[in-house]
Design an enzyme around this catalytic site. Structure first.
Site, PDB file in Angstrom:
ATOM      1  N   SER A  19       0.819  -1.213   0.000  1.00 20.97           N
ATOM      2  CA  SER A  19       0.000   0.000   0.000  1.00 20.97           C
ATOM      3  C   SER A  19       0.854   1.265   0.000  1.00 20.97           C
ATOM      4  O   SER A  19       1.692   1.444  -0.878  1.00 20.97           O
ATOM      5  CB  SER A  19      -0.962  -0.045   1.185  1.00 20.97           C
ATOM      6  OG  SER A  19      -1.881   1.007   1.115  1.00 20.97           O
ATOM      7  N   ASP A  69      -2.859   6.241  -4.057  1.00 22.74           N
ATOM      8  CA  ASP A  69      -1.710   5.576  -3.436  1.00 22.74           C
ATOM      9  C   ASP A  69      -1.355   4.367  -4.326  1.00 22.74           C
ATOM     10  O   ASP A  69      -2.060   4.097  -5.307  1.00 22.74           O
ATOM     11  CB  ASP A  69      -2.009   5.221  -1.970  1.00 22.74           C
ATOM     12  CG  ASP A  69      -2.885   3.995  -1.805  1.00 22.74           C
ATOM     13  OD1 ASP A  69      -3.650   3.684  -2.746  1.00 22.74           O
ATOM     14  OD2 ASP A  69      -2.820   3.352  -0.756  1.00 22.74           O
ATOM     15  N   ASP A  92      -1.707   1.211  -4.321  1.00 22.58           N
ATOM     16  CA  ASP A  92      -2.649   0.128  -4.610  1.00 22.58           C
ATOM     17  C   ASP A  92      -4.071   0.626  -4.842  1.00 22.58           C
ATOM     18  O   ASP A  92      -5.018  -0.164  -4.883  1.00 22.58           O
ATOM     19  CB  ASP A  92      -2.583  -1.006  -3.575  1.00 22.58           C
ATOM     20  CG  ASP A  92      -3.185  -0.632  -2.243  1.00 22.58           C
ATOM     21  OD1 ASP A  92      -3.070   0.546  -1.849  1.00 22.58           O
ATOM     22  OD2 ASP A  92      -3.788  -1.516  -1.588  1.00 22.58           O
ATOM     23  N   ASP A 109      -6.494   2.261  -3.367  1.00 17.13           N
ATOM     24  CA  ASP A 109      -7.684   2.360  -2.501  1.00 17.13           C
ATOM     25  C   ASP A 109      -7.861   3.764  -1.936  1.00 17.13           C
ATOM     26  O   ASP A 109      -8.962   4.209  -1.694  1.00 17.13           O
ATOM     27  CB  ASP A 109      -7.685   1.284  -1.399  1.00 17.13           C
ATOM     28  CG  ASP A 109      -6.440   1.296  -0.527  1.00 17.13           C
ATOM     29  OD1 ASP A 109      -5.480   2.032  -0.845  1.00 17.13           O
ATOM     30  OD2 ASP A 109      -6.422   0.567   0.481  1.00 17.13           O
TER      31      ASP A 109
HETATM   32 MG    MG Z   1      -3.578   1.529  -0.078  1.00 14.06          MG
END
Ligand code: MG
Length: 462
Positions: A111, A255, A257, A259
């Site tokens: 992340s 970010d 990844d 989300d």
């Molecule tokens: Mg993330």
């Protein structure tokens, strides 16, 4: 952050090069997070969810390819069939896990952590994060090496599917908004994809699907992160400049990844995350009203927005899993966590999703005819301050009591540390889920009062 606080952090916060625990597995790739360890953990996962389909995807970290092969290996050894979706955002992987009849899913991503880290995010058959109990059970299998060893005739193969997850994700998000009206506006949008897992999907989504005039930077999944991975206002200078240079209506940053979402208005000013969530909640409730779920540290601006729509707000301990659990329990129509840029719409998936956020905000601009700065400016104004202090074992109880005594008029919430709710603001103190520190936050209608509340908390906690 004051210097004394920094010193306290340096003393108490240890960076773990490898952590295997109930929050999963995370570490610095190379010496610590090795392929052998990762394969064993994936085999434990495959043993726990059982022989069947498992979805695997990853972000753009350079270690992703290596760890992906290790994960495949462990899952196949446990008798699972692997559907590899390649480089895709975590929410896309979760949606596909939940919609494909899979036994579970794995996202290989650290992340917003630095590039040299990587980790596994673990999902159950509905594409939801493993809860505490499930993670503890998985950990037992891993530690006891109680793996399923598939025999030769129980072996399956790896299949690839990138199209279905992308199509499913986009379709679900489009159901939330007036797509034709957004397309007709031909919004000028700036994007900073941090060269992350969302890079290609974001370009497709904003330009091809929503018909925006797109000005994108850092959307090459083969390149390293060009900035700090967490999309905080102080690292989004390039996005702000992009917005101004191309006279964009709005700027979005993700970010690695995909989300989390950060948003800049048409002047390039990066909007506070709690206000971004408030705008998404407002947009969502305007279409369908119902319960709203946010964590205890999220701004009271959410209560004001919900009140406009006659909706009730439920508060939970900090953490995506806590918010999701209560969203399910109360049948929430929208939820999220303010400070970390997470917007959760159950119509898409019970997970934080930056695409849901982008669509809701574009829809709000389209429906209201207002600019992003006007939308944010139309929200009731609150000021928030944050602090942290090294955690000293056994002191928490005393600290909480002292704080309560200092504000005898406060209403108390003890779900997650201590939240003191005052006539004109609040203070929330809690121990971090991931670091040996106490986090505290204060909010008030004026900057001066917020400073005072934080100073009072800070003094009592030291
Ligand atoms: Mg993330």
């Amino acid at each position: 952050m004051p210097d004394e606080s920094r010193a306290a952090d340096a003393k108490h916060v240890r960076q773990h090069p490898l952590k295997i625990g109930v929050s999963g597995i995370r570490g610095v790739v190379g010496e610590f997070l090795t392929p052998a360890l990762t394969a064993a953990f994936a085999q434990a996962f495959g043993t726990y969810v059982g022989a069947g389909r498992v979805i695997v995807g990853r972000d753009t970290r350079s270690s992703g390819d290596m760890l992906q092969h290790a994960v495949h290996c462990g899952l196949l050894a446990a008798g699972c069939e692997v559907i590899d979706v390649g480089i895709l955002p975590t929410p896309t992987i979760q949606i596909f896990t939940g919609s494909s009849g899979a036994r579970g899913g794995l996202a290989i991503t650290a992340s917003h952590n630095p590039m040299e880290y990587n980790a596994l995010k673990l999902f159950g058959p509905h594409g939801l994060f493993f809860n505490h109990y499930e993670r503890a059970e998985l950990l037992d299998i891993y530690h006891e090496s109680a793996f399923k060893h598939a025999s030769n005739d129980e072996m399956h193969s790896v299949r690839s599917d990138r199209e279905t997850p992308v199509r499913t994700h986009v379709e679900r998000v489009l159901k939330l908004v007036d797509v034709e009206a957004i397309r007709a506006r031909k919004f000028r949008v700036a994007l900073d994809g941090v060269n992350g897992a969302g890079s290609e999907l974001s370009v497709h989504f904003l330009r091809d699907v929503l018909g925006c005039e797109l000005h994108a930077i850092s959307v090459d999944p083969m390149k390293p992160f060009p900035r700090e991975a967490e999309p905080k206002p102080e690292v989004l200078g390039d996005l702000s400049a992009l917005v101004r240079d191309h006279h964009c209506d709005v700027g979005f940053a993700q970010d690695p990844d995909g989300d989390r979402l950060a948003v800049a208005d048409e002047t390039g000013f990066v909007i506070d995350n709690d206000e971004v969530l408030a705008l998404a909640v407002d947009a969502s409730l305007a279409r369908k009203t119902g319960p709203v779920v946010v964590n205890l540290t999220t701004s009271a601006v959410i209560d004001d927005v919900a009140a406009r729509h006659g909706a009730q707000v439920h508060r939970t301990p900090v953490g995506e899993a806590n918010v999701v659990e209560i969203m399910t329990a109360v049948g929430a129509v929208i939820g999220g966590e303010g400070s970390n840029g997470g917007i959760i719409h159950p119509g898409v998936q019970l997970c934080r999703d930056s695409y849901t956020g982008m669509a809701l905000l574009l829809d709000r601009m389209q429906a209201s005819g207002k600019r992003m700065s006007e939308l944010a400016g139309g929200l009731p104004k609150y000021h928030r301050r944050y602090g942290k202090v090294g955690f000293q074992h056994g002191r928490l109880g005393t600290v909480m009591q002292t704080l309560e005594k200092a504000f005898p008029e406060a209403q108390i919430d003890r779900q997650d540390g201590l939240k003191l709710m005052l006539e004109d603001g609040w203070i929330h103190v809690r121990s971090s889920n991931t670091e040996p520190i106490l986090r505290y936050a204060a909010e008030a209608k004026t900057a001066a009062r917020a400073d005072d509340l934080l100073a009072a908390a800070s003094k009592l906690l030291r």
